[in-house]
Design a protein around this motif. Structure first.
Motif, mmCIF file in Angstrom:
data_model
loop_
_atom_site.group_PDB
_atom_site.id
_atom_site.type_symbol
_atom_site.label_atom_id
_atom_site.label_comp_id
_atom_site.label_asym_id
_atom_site.label_seq_id
_atom_site.Cartn_x
_atom_site.Cartn_y
_atom_site.Cartn_z
ATOM 1 N N GLY A 51 0.805 -1.208 0.000
ATOM 2 C CA GLY A 51 0.000 0.000 0.000
ATOM 3 C C GLY A 51 0.837 1.257 0.000
ATOM 4 N N VAL A 52 0.563 2.157 -0.945
ATOM 5 C CA VAL A 52 1.229 3.459 -1.034
ATOM 6 C C VAL A 52 0.249 4.517 -0.541
ATOM 7 N N CYS A 53 0.601 5.234 0.513
ATOM 8 C CA CYS A 53 -0.285 6.239 1.101
ATOM 9 C C CYS A 53 -0.014 7.604 0.481
ATOM 10 N N LEU A 54 -1.063 8.231 -0.038
ATOM 11 C CA LEU A 54 -0.968 9.548 -0.657
ATOM 12 C C LEU A 54 -1.958 10.497 0.006
ATOM 13 N N ASP A 55 -1.621 11.788 0.032
ATOM 14 C CA ASP A 55 -2.593 12.781 0.468
ATOM 15 C C ASP A 55 -3.359 13.295 -0.742
ATOM 16 N N ALA A 56 -4.304 14.212 -0.516
ATOM 17 C CA ALA A 56 -5.109 14.732 -1.627
ATOM 18 C C ALA A 56 -4.294 15.628 -2.542
ATOM 19 N N ILE A 57 -3.245 16.242 -2.006
ATOM 20 C CA ILE A 57 -2.480 17.221 -2.783
ATOM 21 C C ILE A 57 -1.697 16.550 -3.907
ATOM 22 N N ALA A 58 -1.057 15.393 -3.617
ATOM 23 C CA ALA A 58 -0.140 14.786 -4.591
ATOM 24 C C ALA A 58 -0.826 14.456 -5.923
ATOM 25 N N PRO A 59 -1.950 13.717 -5.947
ATOM 26 C CA PRO A 59 -2.577 13.426 -7.246
ATOM 27 C C PRO A 59 -3.045 14.677 -7.978
ATOM 28 N N LEU A 60 -3.550 15.663 -7.232
ATOM 29 C CA LEU A 60 -4.045 16.877 -7.882
ATOM 30 C C LEU A 60 -2.897 17.742 -8.386
ATOM 31 N N MET A 61 -1.746 17.677 -7.725
ATOM 32 C CA MET A 61 -0.576 18.392 -8.208
ATOM 33 C C MET A 61 -0.124 17.811 -9.550
ATOM 34 N N VAL A 62 -0.121 16.486 -9.634
ATOM 35 C CA VAL A 62 0.236 15.831 -10.898
ATOM 36 C C VAL A 62 -0.790 16.168 -11.970
ATOM 37 N N ALA A 63 -2.070 16.146 -11.603
ATOM 38 C CA ALA A 63 -3.126 16.467 -12.572
ATOM 39 C C ALA A 63 -2.959 17.876 -13.122
ATOM 40 N N GLU A 64 -2.625 18.822 -12.252
ATOM 41 C CA GLU A 64 -2.445 20.202 -12.711
ATOM 42 C C GLU A 64 -1.253 20.307 -13.658
ATOM 43 N N SER A 65 -0.164 19.606 -13.355
ATOM 44 C CA SER A 65 1.005 19.618 -14.245
ATOM 45 C C SER A 65 0.669 19.028 -15.612
ATOM 46 N N LEU A 66 -0.028 17.895 -15.616
ATOM 47 C CA LEU A 66 -0.395 17.267 -16.883
ATOM 48 C C LEU A 66 -1.339 18.155 -17.684
ATOM 49 N N ALA A 67 -2.258 18.797 -16.989
ATOM 50 C CA ALA A 67 -3.181 19.695 -17.675
ATOM 51 C C ALA A 67 -2.436 20.834 -18.353
ATOM 52 N N ALA A 68 -1.391 21.342 -17.705
ATOM 53 C CA ALA A 68 -0.605 22.424 -18.300
ATOM 54 C C ALA A 68 0.116 21.959 -19.559
ATOM 55 N N PRO A 120 -7.966 0.556 -16.574
ATOM 56 C CA PRO A 120 -8.888 0.572 -15.430
ATOM 57 C C PRO A 120 -8.654 1.818 -14.572
ATOM 58 N N LEU A 121 -9.728 2.425 -14.103
ATOM 59 C CA LEU A 121 -9.595 3.610 -13.258
ATOM 60 C C LEU A 121 -8.942 3.282 -11.926
ATOM 61 N N ALA A 122 -8.925 2.016 -11.541
ATOM 62 C CA ALA A 122 -8.209 1.618 -10.332
ATOM 63 C C ALA A 122 -6.702 1.794 -10.490
ATOM 64 N N THR A 123 -6.234 1.961 -11.729
ATOM 65 C CA THR A 123 -4.831 2.269 -11.990
ATOM 66 C C THR A 123 -4.623 3.758 -11.739
ATOM 67 N N LEU A 124 -3.702 4.109 -10.855
ATOM 68 C CA LEU A 124 -3.515 5.504 -10.455
ATOM 69 C C LEU A 124 -3.261 6.405 -11.657
ATOM 70 N N LEU A 125 -2.510 5.913 -12.642
ATOM 71 C CA LEU A 125 -2.212 6.704 -13.828
ATOM 72 C C LEU A 125 -3.490 7.142 -14.546
ATOM 73 N N ASN A 144 -6.587 7.050 -13.196
ATOM 74 C CA ASN A 144 -7.393 7.795 -12.236
ATOM 75 C C ASN A 144 -7.069 9.299 -12.326
ATOM 76 N N ILE A 145 -5.774 9.605 -12.396
ATOM 77 C CA ILE A 145 -5.352 11.007 -12.467
ATOM 78 C C ILE A 145 -5.464 11.542 -13.893
ATOM 79 N N SER A 155 2.105 8.815 -9.698
ATOM 80 C CA SER A 155 2.142 8.469 -11.132
ATOM 81 C C SER A 155 3.162 9.286 -11.904
ATOM 82 N N VAL A 156 2.776 10.242 -12.733
ATOM 83 C CA VAL A 156 3.683 10.792 -13.753
ATOM 84 C C VAL A 156 4.702 11.763 -13.158
#
Length: 716
Positions: free
Chosen positions: A152-169, A184-189, A191-192, A295-296
Motif C-alpha cells: 500500500g502506497v499512502c498519498l494525500d489529496a495534494i499529490a494526485p491533484l498536483m500531478v493532474a495540474e502539471s499534466l493539464a498544463a 482501469p480507473l483503479a490504476t492511479l495513472l 485515475n489522475i 504516477s507521472v
C-alpha cells in the motif's frame, strides 16, 4: 496553492457556471453534465456520511459511478482504496485487513465479511483497531509487489491533484475536449490522467466499462474492439501501456483521426515500437512515473524533440545519485502502509542519465543483470525490442552469470508457430549487440494479472515468473572462462549503429511485409527501387577495390568474392518484376526515388573522396537487413499475393546468401583498424537512414504522396 483540493473544486465550479450543459462524464450509456456534477457529489457525500464510512474500497468497473464515488471521497477527505479487478480473493483480503477498511463499494463485499446497509451501494464492517495511517492519507493505492501480497502506497489529496495540474498544463495547448480511459480507473495513472485532468480542463472524461474497450478479463485484449470504442467516442487523448500501443498499431498502423495526444508509459517502450507508431502518424509521447510519486514524473511534450522519457513535469524535481539512481521530489508518497514516513526525496530504484533537460532511463537497479562475460544488460531493453515484433506479445529475459541470455516468449496469438517466433527473435537480435541477444528461448503461457505474473499497468512481476519457470530459466550450462571479453570491432559496429538500425526496422512497410500485408503495387515499387541500387553494387565494389591502399590488399580478395556472387543480381529483380505482373522495362528506365539516388551517391562519394573502406557500411546495412527479413518476407508475400516462385527470387535468394555472407563479413570487420572501422560506422549510419527513407518513400508514393518528405525526415 498548486494541487490543492480547493483549487480543483473551484475549477469544477467554474466549468459548471460557464458550460453547464457540457458533458463532464460519459460512459456510453449515461452522461453527466458539469451543471449536474455538484449535486451528484453532494448526494454521494451525504450517503457516505450516513454510512459512517471512513476507509472505503472502490471495487467498481470503469463508469460514471466509479468516478462519482471517487470524487465524493476526495471532496470529503475520506480514504479511498481502489481495488484492481484482477486481485485474487487472497489479495483482496490482504487489502481489506492491512488498510483497515470499514466500507466497500462494488461487488464482492459479502465474501469479504462486509454487511449490507440501507444504502444498496455501500457495505460496511466494524473495525475495532485499524492500523494508524500516515497523517493526511486520503488514498491508498496498492501496487503488485514482487510477492503475492500487494503493497500500500499512502498519498494525500495534494499529490494526485498536483500531478493532474502539471499534466493539464502540458496538454492544454492541444485543446483536449474528450479523453477516453483505456486503462482501469483503479490504476492511479488513469485515475489522475483519465479523470482529474479532463475535469481540470473542462473536458469530458469518457469512461466505458473495460470490456467495451477490448479488455478480456485480466489476460486478453481485443484491439479491434478498442478501435471501435475510439471511433465511437472520438477522443482527443489516450493513456496506453506499451502492450496496448503495440496491439493498436499492429491492428491499425495509421491512427484514428480524432487523436491529438497519446501518452505511453507504465513500462519500457521499445524504440522500434515508438518509431513505428510515429511513422504511422500516431501522436505518441513517452513518459515515466511510479505510484510512490503519484504516477507521472516526466513526459515528452508536443512540439519538442522526443528525448528519453521527457523533461520533469512542473511539480517534480529530479536528481541523480552518484550511482545513477533516479531520485524524485514533489508529489511523493507519505509512506508505505505500516512503514515509517517517507523522506523528502524518493529513491526510485531506476537508473538513468540526462539527455539535456530530459531524463533517459537505463533500467531498474535490481533488475539489471551481469552476463558471464561481464556485460551489464537491462532486461527491459531486450524485452521491449522483442515485443516490438508483431509476432511477440510478451517476453521475459534473464542472463545473470549465464553465457547466453534466455527468454520466455508469449506469442501474439495461438496460431503463431515457432518458426514465426524464431524469425521475430532473429529480427530483434539483429538490432542488439551480441551480449544482449537472446540465445535460448521457449514459448510460454501469457503473463497476466490473473496468474499474478503481471501488474495492473503492464509490468512483469519477475519474481513470480522466475519461480514458475526456474527449472528452465536458471538451469546449469557449461560456464565460460572468467574475465571480461572486450567487444570486437564487429560488435562495436552493431552497437554504434543500433539506433539507426532500429529506425529502419521500424519502417511500417517492413513490418507489414513480415505479416504478408503488403499490396502487389507496393511490392513492385520496392523491386523497382531495389533494382536502382543493386545495379550499382558491383561498380561500387570495383571502385572500392581500386582505391584501397596497399595495407588493405587483403580486402581486395574479399571484394573479388563479393563481385563474383553479386554480378547479375539486378537482372534477378527485373525477372521478379515480370513474374509478379509488372513492367520490367518501365521499372528499369524510370528515375529512382530521391532516397535511393542519394544512398548510392553518398557511398560513391565516400569511396572517391573519403575512406573507400566506408563502402562496407553499405554491406552491413543491406546484408544485415536481408538476413533479418528477406526470407520470411518472401514467404509471407508469396502466400498473401499468390505469387509464383519466380516472383520472389531476389528476396528468397538474398535471405539465404546473406546469412553466409554475414559470417564472412564479420571476419572482415574484425580485422579493421580504428579509423577504417569509424568510416564503416559512419557510412552504415547514413545508409540505414536512407534505406529506411527509401522504404517509407515507397509506401507514401503508393498512397499518392511524395517520397521527398520521407528523405527530409530521414536526414533530420
Amino acid at each position: 496553492m498548486p494541487g490543492s483540493l480547493e483549487a480543483f473544486l473551484a475549477r469544477l465550479a467554474h466549468h459548471a457556471a460557464e458550460h453547464p450543459d457540457r458533458p463532464a462524464l460519459d460512459d456510453g450509456h449515461r452522461r453527466l453534465r458539469y451543471g449536474e456534477l455538484s449535486a451528484a457529489l453532494d448526494d454521494r457525500c451525504r450517503r457516505l456520511a450516513r454510512s459512517g464510512a471512513r476507509r472505503v474500497a472502490l471495487a467498481l468497473d470503469n463508469g460514471l459511478e466509479w468516478a462519482l464515488w471517487d470524487l465524493a471521497l476526495l471532496r470529503d477527505a475520506r480514504v479511498a482504496v481502489p481495488v484492481p479487478a484482477f486481485f485474487s480473493d487472497a489479495q483482496r483480503r490482504h487489502l481489506v485487513a492491512s488498510a483497515g477498511l470499514d466500507a466497500w463499494i462494488g461487488p464482492g463485499a459479502e465474501a469479504l465479511d462486509f454487511s449490507a446497509t440501507q444504502d444498496p451501494a455501500i457495505a460496511t464492517r466494524r473495525v475495532a483497531s485499524p492500523l494508524a495511517l500516515h497523517d493526511g492519507t486520503t488514498r491508498i493505492t496498492f501496487t503488485s509487489g514482487s510477492s503475492g501480497a500487494p503493497k500500500g502506497v499512502c498519498l494525500d489529496a495534494i499529490a494526485p491533484l498536483m500531478v493532474a495540474e502539471s499534466l493539464a498544463a502540458v496538454v492544454e495547448p492541444l485543446s483536449i475536449e474528450r479523453h477516453l480511459a483505456m486503462l482501469p480507473l483503479a490504476t492511479l495513472l488513469e485515475n489522475i490522467g483519465g479523470l482529474y485532468v479532463p475535469l481540470w480542463l473542462g473536458a469530458t472524461a469518457c469512461l466505458p466499462a473495460v470490456a467495451e474497450l477490448g479488455w478480456q478479463g485480466g489476460s486478453g485484449f481485443d484491439p479491434r474492439r478498442a478501435l471501435a470504442a475510439i471511433e465511437a467516442f472520438r477522443p482527443h487523448s489516450l493513456i496506453l501501456v506499451p502492450q496496448l500501443l503495440q496491439a493498436l498499431v499492429a491492428a491499425r498502423p495509421m491512427p484514428p483521426e480524432s487523436l491529438r495526444f497519446v501518452a505511453v508509459g507504465g513500462a519500457r517502450v521499445a524504440t522500434a515500437l515508438l518509431a513505428r507508431a510515429q511513422a504511422g502518424g500516431w501522436p505518441v509521447f513517452e513518459g515515466y512515473g511510479l505510484s510512490e510519486c503519484a504516477s507521472v514524473v516526466c513526459l515528452n511534450r508536443p512540439g519538442e524533440a522526443a528525448r528519453g522519457v521527457g523533461r520533469p513535469l512542473p511539480h517534480a524535481r529530479v536528481r541523480l545519485a552518484a550511482d545513477g539512481e533516479v531520485q524524485i521530489r514533489g508529489a511523493t508518497m507519505l509512506g508505505y502502509l505500516g512503514e515509517p514516513a517517507a523522506g523528502d526525496w524518493h529513491p526510485s530504484g531506476d537508473l538513468g542519465h540526462w539527455q539535456g533537460e530530459a531524463l533517459a532511463l537505463d533500467g531498474r537497479r535490481r533488475e539489471v543483470f551481469i552476463t558471464a562475460y561481464g556485460r551489464n544488460v537491462d532486461p527491459q531493453w531486450v524485452e521491449s525490442e522483442l515485443c516490438a515484433r508483431p509476432a511477440i506479445a510478451q517476453a521475459l529475459v534473464v542472463g545473470e552469470a549465464l553465457p547466453g541470455n534466455r527468454a520466455l516468449i508469449v506469442p501474439a496469438a495461438p496460431d503463431v508457430d515457432d518458426a514465426r517466433l524464431a524469425a521475430a527473435i532473429a529480427t530483434a537480435n539483429a538490432g542488439l549487440p551480441d551480449y544482449a541477444r537472446v540465445q535460448e528461448w521457449r514459448r510460454c503461457a501469457p503473463f497476466t494479472p490473473d496468474n499474478h505474473q503481471l501488474t495492473a499497468n503492464g509490468r512483469l512481476r519477475r519474481d513470480a515468473i522466475h519461480g514458475r519457470y526456474r527449472d528452465w530459466l536458471f538451469a546449469s550450462r557449461p560456464h565460460p572462462p572468467q574475465g571480461v571479453t572486450p567487444m570486437t570491432p564487429y560488435q562495436q559496429l552493431q552497437e554504434a549503429t543500433r539506433a539507426e538500425r532500429d529506425w529502419l526496422l521500424a519502417t511500417p512497410l517492413l513490418t507489414r511485409a513480415l505479416t504478408g500485408e503488403v499490396s502487389r503495387t507496393e511490392y513492385l515499387a520496392f523491386l523497382g527501387q531495389a533494382y536502382h541500387h543493386v545495379r550499382f553494387t558491383v561498380p561500387l565494389m570495383m571502385a572500392c577495390g581500386a582505391r584501397l591502399p596497399d595495407r588493405l590488399g587483403w580486402l581486395r580478395d574479399a571484394l573479388v568474392e563479393y563481385i563474383e556472387e553479386e554480378h547479375g543480381h539486378e537482372q534477378w529483380i527485373l525477372d521478379d518484376i515480370r513474374a509478379a505482373g509488372g513492367d520490367a522495362e518501365v521499372a528499369a528506365t524510370r528515375a529512382a526515388d530521391p532516397a535511393t539516388r542519394l544512398m548510392v551517391a553518398a557511398v560513391r562519394d565516400e569511396i572517391t573522396h573519403g575512406n573507400p573502406v566506408g563502402f562496407f557500411g553499405m554491406v552491413q546495412v543491406l546484408e544485415g537487413t536481408s538476413t533479418a527479413l528477406a526470407t520470411q518476407a518472401a514467404e509471407r508475400l508469396q502466400a498473401s499475393l499468390g505469387l509464383p516462385d519466380d516472383a520472389v527470387r531476389y528476396l528468397s535468394s538474398h535471405g539465404c546468401l546473406d546469412i553466409g555472407h554475414l559470417a564472412f563479413f564479420e571476419g572482415l570487420v574484425n580485422r579493421l583498424e580504428a579509423d577504417d572501422l569509424a568510416a564503416v560506422i559512419d557510412t552504415a549510419r547514413m545508409v540505414y537512414r536512407l534505406y529506411g527513407a527509401m522504404f517509407r518513400g515507397v509506401e507514401v508514393r503508393c498512397a499518392g504522396g511524395s517520397a521527398t518528405r520521407e528523405l527530409s525526415d530521414a536526414l533530420a
